[in-house]
Scaffold this motif. Sequence first.
Motif, short mmCIF file in Angstrom:
data_model
loop_
_atom_site.label_atom_id
_atom_site.label_comp_id
_atom_site.label_asym_id
_atom_site.label_seq_id
_atom_site.Cartn_x
_atom_site.Cartn_y
_atom_site.Cartn_z
N UNK A 204 0.84 -1.47 0.20
CA UNK A 204 0.13 0.00 -0.13
C UNK A 204 0.73 1.21 0.14
N UNK A 205 2.09 0.99 0.53
CA UNK A 205 2.91 2.39 0.47
C UNK A 205 4.49 1.99 -0.28
N UNK A 206 4.42 1.94 -1.70
CA UNK A 206 5.62 1.75 -2.29
C UNK A 206 6.92 2.39 -1.94
N UNK A 207 6.78 3.46 -1.18
CA UNK A 207 7.91 4.37 -0.85
C UNK A 207 8.69 3.69 0.27
N UNK A 208 7.91 2.39 1.00
CA UNK A 208 8.64 1.88 2.24
C UNK A 208 8.87 0.33 1.70
N UNK A 209 9.87 -0.04 2.20
CA UNK A 209 10.43 -1.12 1.77
C UNK A 209 10.90 -1.97 2.68
N UNK A 210 11.23 -3.15 2.84
CA UNK A 210 12.06 -4.20 3.86
C UNK A 210 12.89 -4.84 3.30
N UNK A 211 14.16 -4.72 4.24
CA UNK A 211 15.29 -5.50 3.90
C UNK A 211 15.69 -6.61 4.89
N UNK A 212 15.74 -8.02 4.57
CA UNK A 212 16.33 -8.79 5.51
C UNK A 212 17.44 -9.45 4.78
N UNK A 213 18.36 -10.23 5.78
CA UNK A 213 19.44 -10.76 5.47
C UNK A 213 20.34 -11.58 6.76
N UNK A 214 21.48 -11.27 6.54
CA UNK A 214 22.29 -12.04 7.59
C UNK A 214 22.22 -11.23 8.93
N UNK A 215 21.18 -11.27 9.47
CA UNK A 215 21.24 -10.44 10.55
C UNK A 215 19.82 -10.83 11.52
N UNK A 216 19.89 -10.49 12.74
CA UNK A 216 18.67 -10.89 13.40
C UNK A 216 17.70 -9.80 13.21
#
Length: 466
Positions: A266-278
């Motif tokens: 609903x808000x394409x200006x916001x994105x999530x990032x995940x990876x080698x981290x808690x």
Amino acid sequence: MKMSSLVAYEDSESEEESFDQREKRTSVLVQTPTCEGNQDAATLFCDQTVLEAKGSSSALHFYSHPCEIGDKQQTPLCFPSFSDGSSSGKRPAAVYSGVRPYVPKRQRQVLSADPADPKHPSEPVVGPQTRQNRILSDVSARLKPYLDKKPGAAGIPRKLLMSLEGHHGPANTVQWCPVLCLSHLLLSASMDKTFKVWDGAESGRCLRAYTCHSGAVRDACWTPCGRRLLSGSFDNTAVITDVETGQQAVKVDNQFKVMCVVLHPDSPDVFLCGGYSSEVKAWDSRCCKVVKVYKAGIQQTLNILFLRGGQDFITSTDCVSRDSADRTLIAWDFQTTAKVSNQIYHERYTCPSLALHPQEESFVAQTNGNYIALFSSQKPYRMNKRRRFEGHKVEGFAVQSDISPDGTILASGSSTGFAHFYDFHNARMLHSFQAHSQPCLGVSQHPILPATVVTSDWAGEIKIWH
């Protein structure tokens, strides 16, 4: 001793010099003393200079009579008197043959975006503002018959349409453009540090390669408008890139290797990032700042899936215990960053990829148990133990799965190189074929073209089937 001087403006001079600069330079050249003598003040006089244009020559010739300063003779610069009576200090209004007009610096920067004719480097050229975009402007002729029709039933591909070669590492992700009129564009991300856009409907050629990362590109996706790309890399960065120009619009440093990226529905200006981290970080691309952080007692986030509405999302982790995996799938509240549930999947297998059903309230998880599990997307996110999609192999590879737009066919890759197609409602395998000689990682069904699927493998090869 009396001397007369001749000053000529040739057309070989650079057009970048202004008229005032030429006056200043010429005055320095012609006011040099020609003989030594007494330098006392004296009367300075000069006759009127005559402007002469000979034949078709473009040179302007200025003639002046000598001036006397005591015992010293000097030839000063006398500017021409034009017929229109204009002041000698102003630029002449007339345009002479062979003399190119002055182009302002700002306009030259715009014109320099396109290559100019080497014979006439200063002539005006068509800038990028007036030229049609080569990637986003054209609609594929193969798509036009399907744009005005209601999407039909999904089909199963039977033969190879084209093979795309260009990546030199595993092609982790393949995705069609979500804008239907541009859905001939295909995005691929690879461990060779690049992600590319292809013409996946007709020519099969690579339209543009993007090299904004210094590490392997683990994940990439389209923005809803189809004009930008979001990518995550092992160089710790996530980048939003303009599809047409290849310029970076946003670049953020997560301080960990990025395994997955996803835009808020609903808000394409916001994105999530995940990876080698808690942690999973939520970024706002308008200010390039972290707006939310989701913490869990894990070591790595494998995939992220927003549920319908964007209020909750699911993360897949590498956390498994001896007898159960109480944190393998975690449901989060996007606004409060609180854990909604971590008791979703209780089997001791990690889930390398997730996929949301386009119509029903459910999602699927690819597991390292060599099957695909089905879950409800409503709380408490129960797993359907009666329906499993079995027959393919995962064996530790990041094998993806995809559901057709009408929700009837589930496609999956396999570590054996096969592509498998299941009936979503009864979990029965409909068809499978040898797509690659290497493990088949990515699979994506076309949004409007019937029975059209793209697959990618561990060697970087991409194939389109229909």
